[in-house]
Design an enzyme around this catalytic site. Structure first.
Site, PDB file in Angstrom:
ATOM      1  N   ASP A   5      34.040  37.087  46.790  1.00  0.00           N
ATOM      2  CA  ASP A   5      34.607  37.371  46.774  1.00  0.00           C
ATOM      3  C   ASP A   5      35.721  38.074  46.499  1.00  0.00           C
ATOM      4  O   ASP A   5      35.444  38.176  44.981  1.00  0.00           O
ATOM      5  CB  ASP A   5      35.441  35.695  46.090  1.00  0.00           C
ATOM      6  CG  ASP A   5      36.934  35.345  46.491  1.00  0.00           C
ATOM      7  OD1 ASP A   5      36.961  36.482  46.740  1.00  0.00           O
ATOM      8  OD2 ASP A   5      37.205  33.913  45.989  1.00  0.00           O
ATOM      9  N   LYS A  35      35.842  38.909  50.949  1.00  0.00           N
ATOM     10  CA  LYS A  35      36.670  38.370  50.849  1.00  0.00           C
ATOM     11  C   LYS A  35      37.737  38.643  50.804  1.00  0.00           C
ATOM     12  O   LYS A  35      37.166  38.700  49.468  1.00  0.00           O
ATOM     13  CB  LYS A  35      36.020  36.600  50.733  1.00  0.00           C
ATOM     14  CG  LYS A  35      37.230  36.381  51.770  1.00  0.00           C
ATOM     15  CD  LYS A  35      37.487  34.560  51.053  1.00  0.00           C
ATOM     16  CE  LYS A  35      37.926  33.642  49.738  1.00  0.00           C
ATOM     17  NZ  LYS A  35      39.107  34.505  49.303  1.00  0.00           N
ATOM     18  N   GLU A  37      42.056  38.884  50.978  1.00  0.00           N
ATOM     19  CA  GLU A  37      43.241  37.345  50.653  1.00  0.00           C
ATOM     20  C   GLU A  37      44.814  38.203  51.387  1.00  0.00           C
ATOM     21  O   GLU A  37      44.577  39.047  50.978  1.00  0.00           O
ATOM     22  CB  GLU A  37      43.557  36.774  49.635  1.00  0.00           C
ATOM     23  CG  GLU A  37      42.520  35.722  49.019  1.00  0.00           C
ATOM     24  CD  GLU A  37      42.653  35.408  47.713  1.00  0.00           C
ATOM     25  OE1 GLU A  37      43.998  35.077  46.962  1.00  0.00           O
ATOM     26  OE2 GLU A  37      41.850  34.521  46.951  1.00  0.00           O
ATOM     27  N   GLU A 104      42.877  27.952  53.120  1.00  0.00           N
ATOM     28  CA  GLU A 104      42.957  27.238  52.471  1.00  0.00           C
ATOM     29  C   GLU A 104      44.628  25.575  52.206  1.00  0.00           C
ATOM     30  O   GLU A 104      45.741  26.736  52.411  1.00  0.00           O
ATOM     31  CB  GLU A 104      43.234  27.277  51.446  1.00  0.00           C
ATOM     32  CG  GLU A 104      42.613  26.915  49.496  1.00  0.00           C
ATOM     33  CD  GLU A 104      42.775  27.689  48.364  1.00  0.00           C
ATOM     34  OE1 GLU A 104      42.514  27.044  47.239  1.00  0.00           O
ATOM     35  OE2 GLU A 104      41.463  29.009  48.695  1.00  0.00           O
TER      36      GLU A 104
END
Length: 186
Positions: A5, A35, A37, A104
């Site tokens: 992340d 990952k 966002e 999410e």
């Protein structure tokens, strides 16, 4: 598969710095993918990363690194305009080359639409059963955080309780001279 992340501000400044940071994380951590966002804003980054051979997982909905932008941990994309944008962002990330998208804390019906409309694997966290997979934070699942109880967490153990009891027993044993014993000494 180990997915790193990417930390806050490691990929948001510019594409060149982000590619360098993602490459470094893979080289130094042993991770096999990164990952990141966001949606439309990171589309050029995803394209560049996949072009140089770095596997990318996207993350939409409640994106913790943007919490100050949202101002709350409430469910995202409940309103039609935000839901429509999330669908567009998922399609952009998919086209840009992500292998997966974390969804999410979004409505389950929206997660089902995203899952149906993208080739990438979807992984839900508080997004219902229609995602291709599910994720849960280990500390939440094992009951290590007693102050945080989101609706999407199922606790399978109460380790905070067990840990507290173990720490108390250890402290008592040390104070009473029961630890270390003769067998635990050299």
């Amino acid at each position: 598969m180990l997915i790193a992340d990417m930390p806050f501000m490691s990929f948001q400044v510019n594409t060149e710095e982000a590619v360098r940071n993602c490459g470094r994380v893979l080289k130094e951590s042993g991770a096999e993918a990164v990952k990141v966002e966001g949606g439309k804003l990171i589309e050029p980054l995803v394209e560049q990363l996949t072009e140089v051979g770095i596997p990318v997982m996207g993350h939409l909905g409640l994106t913790p690194q943007s919490i100050y932008k949202f101002g709350t941990y409430e469910v995202r994309a409940k309103e039609p305009n935000e839901a429509k944008q999330l669908l567009k962002d998922a399609a952009l990330l998919d086209k840009a080359g992500v292998f997966g998208i974390v969804l999410e804390k979004i409505p389950a019906t929206l997660a089902a639409k995203v899952t149906k409309n993208v080739n990438a694997v979807t992984v839900g966290i508080g997004a219902g059963v229609h995602c291709d997979g599910q994720v849960m934070v280990t500390n939440d699942m094992l009951g290590m955080n007693e102050q945080f109880h989101p609706r999407f967490v199922r606790t399978y153990a109460k380790l905070a309780e067990t840990m507290r009891s173990s720490f108390r027993a250890y402290i008592d044993d040390v104070k009473e001279g029961k630890f270390p014993s003769e067998d635990e000494s050299y």
